[in-house]
Design an enzyme around this catalytic site. Structure first.
Site, PDB file in Angstrom:
ATOM      1  N   LYS A   1       0.869  -1.181   0.000  1.00 30.18           N
ATOM      2  CA  LYS A   1       0.000   0.000   0.000  1.00 30.18           C
ATOM      3  C   LYS A   1       0.902   1.225   0.000  1.00 30.18           C
ATOM      4  O   LYS A   1       1.450   1.612   1.028  1.00 30.18           O
ATOM      5  CB  LYS A   1      -0.866  -0.018   1.263  1.00 30.18           C
ATOM      6  CG  LYS A   1      -2.170   0.739   1.149  1.00 30.18           C
ATOM      7  CD  LYS A   1      -2.064   2.225   0.944  1.00 30.18           C
ATOM      8  CE  LYS A   1      -1.822   2.987   2.225  1.00 30.18           C
ATOM      9  NZ  LYS A   1      -1.812   4.470   1.975  1.00 30.18           N
TER      10      LYS A   1
ATOM     11  N   GLY B   1      -8.489  -2.431   7.039  1.00 35.22           N
ATOM     12  CA  GLY B   1      -8.246  -3.639   6.245  1.00 35.22           C
ATOM     13  C   GLY B   1      -7.154  -4.501   6.861  1.00 35.22           C
ATOM     14  O   GLY B   1      -7.261  -5.731   6.912  1.00 35.22           O
TER      15      GLY B   1
ATOM     16  N   SER C   1       4.903   7.972  10.120  1.00 33.15           N
ATOM     17  CA  SER C   1       5.040   8.759  11.349  1.00 33.15           C
ATOM     18  C   SER C   1       5.128   7.857  12.586  1.00 33.15           C
ATOM     19  O   SER C   1       4.648   6.725  12.586  1.00 33.15           O
ATOM     20  CB  SER C   1       3.840   9.696  11.495  1.00 33.15           C
ATOM     21  OG  SER C   1       2.678   8.932  11.776  1.00 33.15           O
TER      22      SER C   1
ATOM     23  N   GLU D   1       9.760   1.792  10.528  1.00 32.86           N
ATOM     24  CA  GLU D   1      10.753   2.820  10.205  1.00 32.86           C
ATOM     25  C   GLU D   1      10.023   4.151  10.320  1.00 32.86           C
ATOM     26  O   GLU D   1       9.248   4.514   9.448  1.00 32.86           O
ATOM     27  CB  GLU D   1      11.269   2.561   8.791  1.00 32.86           C
ATOM     28  CG  GLU D   1      12.656   3.086   8.548  1.00 32.86           C
ATOM     29  CD  GLU D   1      12.633   4.399   7.801  1.00 32.86           C
ATOM     30  OE1 GLU D   1      12.577   5.439   8.497  1.00 32.86           O
ATOM     31  OE2 GLU D   1      12.682   4.392   6.571  1.00 32.86           O
ATOM     32  N   LEU D   2      10.270   4.864  11.429  1.00 34.98           N
ATOM     33  CA  LEU D   2       9.411   5.996  11.786  1.00 34.98           C
ATOM     34  C   LEU D   2      10.161   7.322  11.724  1.00 34.98           C
ATOM     35  O   LEU D   2      11.184   7.448  11.063  1.00 34.98           O
ATOM     36  CB  LEU D   2       8.816   5.730  13.172  1.00 34.98           C
ATOM     37  CG  LEU D   2       8.177   4.330  13.313  1.00 34.98           C
ATOM     38  CD1 LEU D   2       7.675   4.092  14.713  1.00 34.98           C
ATOM     39  CD2 LEU D   2       7.064   4.136  12.286  1.00 34.98           C
TER      40      LEU D   2
ATOM     41  N   CYS E   1      13.034  11.120   6.594  1.00 37.95           N
ATOM     42  CA  CYS E   1      13.030  10.721   8.004  1.00 37.95           C
ATOM     43  C   CYS E   1      14.407  10.960   8.599  1.00 37.95           C
ATOM     44  O   CYS E   1      14.557  11.084   9.807  1.00 37.95           O
ATOM     45  CB  CYS E   1      12.592   9.275   8.150  1.00 37.95           C
ATOM     46  SG  CYS E   1      13.643   8.156   7.262  1.00 37.95           S
TER      47      CYS E   1
ATOM     48  N   GLY F   1      21.262  10.274   3.781  1.00 39.55           N
ATOM     49  CA  GLY F   1      22.086   9.685   2.728  1.00 39.55           C
ATOM     50  C   GLY F   1      22.726   8.365   3.102  1.00 39.55           C
ATOM     51  O   GLY F   1      23.837   8.053   2.672  1.00 39.55           O
TER      52      GLY F   1
HETATM   53  C1  UN1 Z   1      13.384   8.028   4.569  1.00 38.95           C
HETATM   54  O1  UN1 Z   1      13.352   9.248   4.582  1.00 38.95           O
HETATM   55  O2  UN1 Z   1      12.356   7.352   4.863  1.00 38.95           O
HETATM   56  O3  UN1 Z   1      19.385   7.966   4.355  1.00 38.95           O
HETATM   57  C2  UN1 Z   1      14.559   7.206   4.155  1.00 38.95           C
HETATM   58  C3  UN1 Z   1      18.636   8.588   3.595  1.00 38.95           C
HETATM   59  C4  UN1 Z   1      17.961   7.816   2.495  1.00 38.95           C
HETATM   60  C5  UN1 Z   1      16.739   7.131   3.002  1.00 38.95           C
HETATM   61  C6  UN1 Z   1      15.774   7.989   3.770  1.00 38.95           C
HETATM   62  N1  UN1 Z   1      18.889   6.864   1.924  1.00 38.95           N
HETATM   63  O4  UN1 Z   1      18.412   9.776   3.708  1.00 38.95           O
END
Ligand code: UN1
Length: 519
Positions: A175, A215, A233, A254-255, A288, A457
């Site tokens: 999704k 769902g 989030s 992964e938040l 993130c 990065g």
């Molecule tokens: C994200 O923002 O969910 O390290 C991942 C980084 C990228 C991945 C970011 N390779 O900024």
């Protein structure tokens, strides 16, 4: 050109929209429609999980090296389509084209890593404590994996989940974010066509957040989902963690992040400024891993802030196909939320980095802007100096082009401040003192630590993930993610012809513990 997009279950587009019809627009030019989308609903999600459940056993029976070849082919097809996929990413979410191309590269890197894993996926042979008995370990697929992803990395981050998940013999329900459906549909096509995936091994569900959650809850209750991967989030992550916990599952989460950068007196200041600019304002601060707060030593604060302000004022903003540091917000809803974060600026703060804060418009222009600001959703870069540890701006993720700055006196204080917000995704320190490097590494709560590099990065084959409010300790990428998508099975085989009882029927050698060397 706009596309018509629907969910795809067991290889068949879902006719008739169960949910709303929406359009996906270009955030740099909101009058331009990128895709017309027929959303599904909770039932669509359940149907996709059923299709995945049905397809999974046969996919697990495909030998792992053959699945590895499928991953290899996907990598090559993505590479051959890199330009058009990157252009679509730039159009649909406004990421500057070179960054979008880098994002596509991250899929290819992920495929390159996992194609060989099809010929490894090692188990072990382990010595037994008894004779004529042998111990083994095997990796089994978990079954059906639901992947729910954000749209700031609309193609790379999803691939971190489903490339290894497919390689390991799982079937997937994906999704994508409802503001990046065209990217989702394009990547889905590349995977299915490129990999020659049988129907139902990968399914695409387009639905809004609440329908997806409903769902997922139903699919879990019906025993149709064995693993959830979620990028988004912290608030939604904790709801998903709570939901999956009821079924004794541990989601791969992964938040958010409030990623700190410590700048010490020994740092190369120009390098630190360049990194703060890239990780604070690149992708309009919507990674993130974006920089949250710079924690700079009080002795170099004024120098740092002067250079950071200058570099930020000079940074070009605008059309993602132009030569810009960053483009628009991903979508209007991120702009609205960003406006709320701007309200956290208090009178005691000093605001730098641009001629104004808030939206860039003809009436509130930004020098050097590339394109027409009124056509899209663009924001001034904002540096907030003088933040204190009790400030909301210091404590919470502020997804968007805003960076806080505060000072510290000694490294212990810097590390303490860096940990205060309670996230723990990425972090960075600029220093030329090895002792500071290791003290920081040991003290910081983040899952990822950069030394003389920005907070964003990360490379695609190192463990990626966070602690605290950034995740539940799960790690993606490289060999580490295999533990998310497989379950270890141990097997013991006794061919002695009798029942040898572990811990009881174990031979002992007799030591002479009183033995001493002669003087
Ligand atoms: C994200 O923002 O969910 O390290 C991942 C980084 C990228 C991945 C970011 N390779 O900024």
């Amino acid at each position: 050109m706009s596309r018509n997009i629907t969910s795809i279950i067991a290889g068949t587009p879902v006719a008739g929209a169960a949910g709303a019809r929406i359009t996906s627009t270009n955030p740099a030019r909101t009058s331009e429609i990128v895709a017309d989308v027929s959303l599904g609903d909770a039932g669509t999600f359940v149907a996709a999980a059923q299709a995945a459940r049905q397809a999974q056993p046969a996919w697990a029976d495909v030998p792992a090296p053959v699945r590895g070849r499928a991953i290899a082919h996907i990598g090559r097809v993505v590479e051959a389509n890199a330009d058009s996929l990157a252009r679509l990413v730039a159009r649909e979410i406004g990421k500057p084209y070179p960054e979008a191309l880098g994002e596509v590269r991250e899929i290819v890197d992920t495929c390159d890593f996992f194609l060989g894993e099809g010929r490894r996926l090692y188990g072990q042979t382990v010595p037994s404590e008894m004779p004529d008995k042998q111990l083994f370990t095997f990796r089994n697929p978990v079954g059906v994996v639901s992947v729910i992803t954000a749209g700031n990395f609309p193609v790379a981050v999803p691939s971190w989940y489903f490339i290894p998940a497919l390689l390991c013999g799982n079937a997937v329900v994906w999704k994508p974010a409802d503001y990046s459906p065209a990217c989702g549909a394009a990547l889905f096509d590349l995977l299915v066509h490129g990999g020659g995936l049988p129907d139902g091994v990968l399914n695409l569900v387009l639905a809004d957040g609440e329908e997806t959650f409903a769902g997922l809850a139903r699919a879990l209750d019906q025993g149709l989902v064995d693993k959830v991967g979620f990028t988004g989030s912290s608030a939604v992550g904790s709801r998903i963690g709570e939901l999956t916990g009821r079924y004794l599952q541990s989601a791969c989460l992964e938040l958010g992040g409030k990623n700190p950068m410590v700048v010490t007196p020994s740092a190369d200041l120009d390098l630190a400024v360049e990194a703060a600019l890239f990780s604070g304002f690149g992708t309009a601060g919507q990674r993130c891993t974006s920089l949250g707060t710079v924690i700079v030593h009080e002795s170099i604060h004024d120098d740092f802030i002067a250079r950071f302000d200058k570099a930020t004022r000079q940074a070009t903003v605008g059309d993602p196909f132009g030569d810009v540091v960053y483009g628009p917000m991903l979508d209007e809803k991120f702009a609205q939320r960003f406006e709320e974060y701007l309200d956290w600026i208090q009178p005691q703060h000093s605001v730098l980095g641009s001629t104004a804060t808030g939206r860039i418009t003809a009436a509130s222009p930004r020098e050097g802007f590339v394109g027409d600001p009124d056509a899209g959703i663009f924001y001034h870069p904002t540096i907030v100096d003088g933040v204190r540890e009790s400030d909301a701006i210091f404590l919470y993720e502020t997804f968007g082009p805003i960076v806080g700055v505060t000072t510290y006196r000694d490294l212990d204080e810097a590390i303490r401040l860096a940990n205060v917000p309670g996230y723990g995704l990425s972090s960075s320190i600029y220093t030329n003192e090895p002792a500071e490097v290791f003290a920081f590494r040991r003290g910081i709560s983040a899952g990822m630590v950069s030394i003389n590099n920005s907070t964003s990065g990360a490379e695609a084959h190192l463990p990626f993930g966070g602690n605290g409010k950034s995740g539940n300790g799960s790690r993606q990428s490289g060999v580490w993610v295999l533990d998310q998508f497989t379950r270890w099975q141990s097997m013991n085989w006794d061919y002695s012809g009798r029942l040898q009882k572990a811990q009881m029927d174990v031979a002992e050698l007799t030591p002479d513990e009183s033995f001493r060397l002669a003087d």
